[in-house]
Design an enzyme around this catalytic site. Structure first.
Site, PDB file in Angstrom:
ATOM      1  NE  ARG A  20      55.154  13.938   3.661  1.00  0.00           N
ATOM      2  CZ  ARG A  20      55.998  13.180   4.352  1.00  0.00           C
ATOM      3  NH1 ARG A  20      56.435  12.041   3.866  1.00  0.00           N
ATOM      4  NH2 ARG A  20      56.441  13.561   5.533  1.00  0.00           N
ATOM      5  CG  ASN A  38      57.072  16.359   1.879  1.00  0.00           C
ATOM      6  OD1 ASN A  38      55.882  16.564   1.672  1.00  0.00           O
ATOM      7  ND2 ASN A  38      57.576  16.338   3.088  1.00  0.00           N
TER       8      ASN A  38
END
Length: 92
Positions: A20, A38
């Site tokens: 990320r 996520n």
């Protein structure tokens, strides 16, 4: 500016490997807004909004495998039209 938005779902070993944050850094370099978050199934959802060429560049980066620590098996992409366009790129 003709902004476009897409959502991408990235599958593989993409959680717990800095995916990320690397995606956020790449998106900011490209001048994009959106998020990388996520999901419970182990994938990462990426929303990317900005100039079409820059959005395509991020999607190509995701499909190429993202950061070295990750393993991308599959990237699914579809157009997205958020009610409120994002103003930054977050990892929430």
């Amino acid at each position: 500016m003709t902004a476009t938005c897409v959502k991408a779902w990235v599958h593989g070993r993409v959680q717990g490997v800095g995916f990320r944050y690397s995606t956020q850094a790449e998106a900011k370099t490209l001048g994009l807004h959106g998020h990388a978050r996520n999901l419970e199934d182990g994938s990462v959802e990426v929303l990317a909004c900005g100039e079409p060429e820059q959005v395509d560049a991020l999607i190509n980066w995701l499909k190429a495998g993202g950061p070295r620590s990750a393993r991308v098996d599959k990237v699914l992409v579809e157009p997205h039209h958020p009610a409120q366009p994002p103003r930054s790129f977050t990892t929430g």
